[in-house]
Motif scaffolding. Structure first.
Motif, PDB file in Angstrom:
ATOM      1  N   TYR A  94       0.827  -1.197   0.000  1.00 26.11           N
ATOM      2  CA  TYR A  94       0.000   0.000   0.000  1.00 26.11           C
ATOM      3  C   TYR A  94       0.865   1.251   0.000  1.00 26.11           C
ATOM      4  N   CYS A  95       0.434   2.217  -0.759  1.00 27.47           N
ATOM      5  CA  CYS A  95       1.058   3.529  -0.759  1.00 27.47           C
ATOM      6  C   CYS A  95       0.347   4.414   0.267  1.00 27.47           C
ATOM      7  N   ASN A  96       1.118   5.233   0.947  1.00 25.15           N
ATOM      8  CA  ASN A  96       0.554   6.113   1.988  1.00 25.15           C
ATOM      9  C   ASN A  96       1.125   7.515   1.860  1.00 25.15           C
ATOM     10  N   ALA A  97       0.281   8.496   2.106  1.00 22.51           N
ATOM     11  CA  ALA A  97       0.722   9.889   2.160  1.00 22.51           C
ATOM     12  C   ALA A  97       0.296  10.456   3.501  1.00 22.51           C
ATOM     13  N   ALA A  98       1.242  10.971   4.272  1.00 17.97           N
ATOM     14  CA  ALA A  98       0.959  11.534   5.592  1.00 17.97           C
ATOM     15  C   ALA A  98       1.390  12.992   5.615  1.00 17.97           C
ATOM     16  N   HIS A  99       0.422  13.895   5.828  1.00 19.21           N
ATOM     17  CA  HIS A  99       0.736  15.324   5.850  1.00 19.21           C
ATOM     18  C   HIS A  99       1.614  15.635   7.054  1.00 19.21           C
ATOM     19  N   VAL A 100       2.668  16.385   6.827  1.00 14.10           N
ATOM     20  CA  VAL A 100       3.649  16.599   7.895  1.00 14.10           C
ATOM     21  C   VAL A 100       3.126  17.521   8.986  1.00 14.10           C
ATOM     22  N   PHE A 101       2.113  18.334   8.699  1.00 11.05           N
ATOM     23  CA  PHE A 101       1.592  19.261   9.709  1.00 11.05           C
ATOM     24  C   PHE A 101       0.282  18.778  10.331  1.00 11.05           C
ATOM     25  N   THR A 102      -0.613  18.229   9.522  1.00 13.57           N
ATOM     26  CA  THR A 102      -1.933  17.843  10.021  1.00 13.57           C
ATOM     27  C   THR A 102      -2.029  16.376  10.371  1.00 13.57           C
ATOM     28  N   GLY A 108      -3.645   4.190  -0.726  1.00 11.92           N
ATOM     29  CA  GLY A 108      -4.033   3.630  -2.005  1.00 11.92           C
ATOM     30  C   GLY A 108      -4.800   2.341  -1.798  1.00 11.92           C
ATOM     31  N   GLN A 109      -5.200   1.724  -2.899  1.00  9.56           N
ATOM     32  CA  GLN A 109      -6.036   0.518  -2.819  1.00  9.56           C
ATOM     33  C   GLN A 109      -5.209  -0.747  -2.632  1.00  9.56           C
ATOM     34  N   GLY A 110      -3.909  -0.653  -2.829  1.00 11.47           N
ATOM     35  CA  GLY A 110      -3.020  -1.792  -2.649  1.00 11.47           C
ATOM     36  C   GLY A 110      -2.742  -2.539  -3.942  1.00 11.47           C
ATOM     37  N   THR A 111      -1.572  -3.153  -3.991  1.00  8.61           N
ATOM     38  CA  THR A 111      -1.195  -3.974  -5.138  1.00  8.61           C
ATOM     39  C   THR A 111      -0.513  -5.236  -4.618  1.00  8.61           C
ATOM     40  N   GLN A 112      -0.887  -6.374  -5.182  1.00  8.72           N
ATOM     41  CA  GLN A 112      -0.390  -7.659  -4.679  1.00  8.72           C
ATOM     42  C   GLN A 112       0.995  -7.954  -5.247  1.00  8.72           C
ATOM     43  N   VAL A 113       1.886  -8.349  -4.355  1.00  2.00           N
ATOM     44  CA  VAL A 113       3.212  -8.840  -4.744  1.00  2.00           C
ATOM     45  C   VAL A 113       3.337 -10.269  -4.236  1.00  2.00           C
ATOM     46  N   THR A 114       3.613 -11.188  -5.138  1.00  3.91           N
ATOM     47  CA  THR A 114       3.778 -12.595  -4.775  1.00  3.91           C
ATOM     48  C   THR A 114       5.139 -13.065  -5.248  1.00  3.91           C
ATOM     49  N   VAL A 115       5.918 -13.577  -4.299  1.00  2.59           N
ATOM     50  CA  VAL A 115       7.256 -14.090  -4.610  1.00  2.59           C
ATOM     51  C   VAL A 115       7.219 -15.601  -4.422  1.00  2.59           C
ATOM     52  N   SER A 116       7.295 -16.304  -5.519  1.00  2.00           N
ATOM     53  CA  SER A 116       7.153 -17.759  -5.451  1.00  2.00           C
ATOM     54  C   SER A 116       7.783 -18.392  -6.682  1.00  2.00           C
ATOM     55  N   SER A 117       8.317 -19.586  -6.480  1.00  2.00           N
ATOM     56  CA  SER A 117       8.857 -20.333  -7.617  1.00  2.00           C
ATOM     57  C   SER A 117       7.806 -21.285  -8.176  1.00  2.00           C
TER      58      SER A 117
END
Length: 117
Positions: A94-102, A108-117
């Motif tokens: 997931y991507c995140n944006a955090a305002h530095v003052f408020t 974001g909605q998320g994206t799947q990462v799968t690491v597998s053989s």
């Protein structure tokens, strides 16, 4: 309201690489700490990497020296380059944006990462 859209996830073999992108709508990165988080099944969401307005970066110990976070200000995009991927990196990222003052937080909605053989 900040909208974040992730892309770049997928299936990769152990040792491989992926690059995640997060495009933000109407945002000045100097006012936000941008971060990538991940959540594996049955586990809590955890911080993977973050980058502050002046370019200061922070990484989880498990990904340090393998992942790199960066921004492309011209494209309002945050990138996460992931190298030498391991099965334990499998998660929804997931991507995140955090305002530095408020401290307002946007996800974001998320994206799947799968690491597998």
């Amino acid at each position: 309201q900040v909208q974040l859209v992730e892309s770049g996830g997928g299936l990769v073999q152990p040792g491989g690489s992926l690059r995640l992108s997060c495009t933000a709508s109407v945002i000045s990165f100097s006012l936000y700490t941008m971060g990538w988080y991940r959540q594996a099944p049955g586990k809590q969401r955890e911080l993977v990497a973050s980058i502050a307005g002046r370019g200061n970066t922070n990484y989880a110990g498990s990904v340090k020296d393998r992942f790199t976070i960066s921004t492309d200000d011209a494209k309002n995009t945050v990138l996460l380059q992931m190298n030498r991927l391991k099965p334990e990196d499998t998660a929804v990222y997931y991507c995140n944006a955090a305002h530095v003052f408020t401290n307002a937080n946007f996800w974001g909605q998320g994206t799947q990462v799968t690491v597998s053989s």
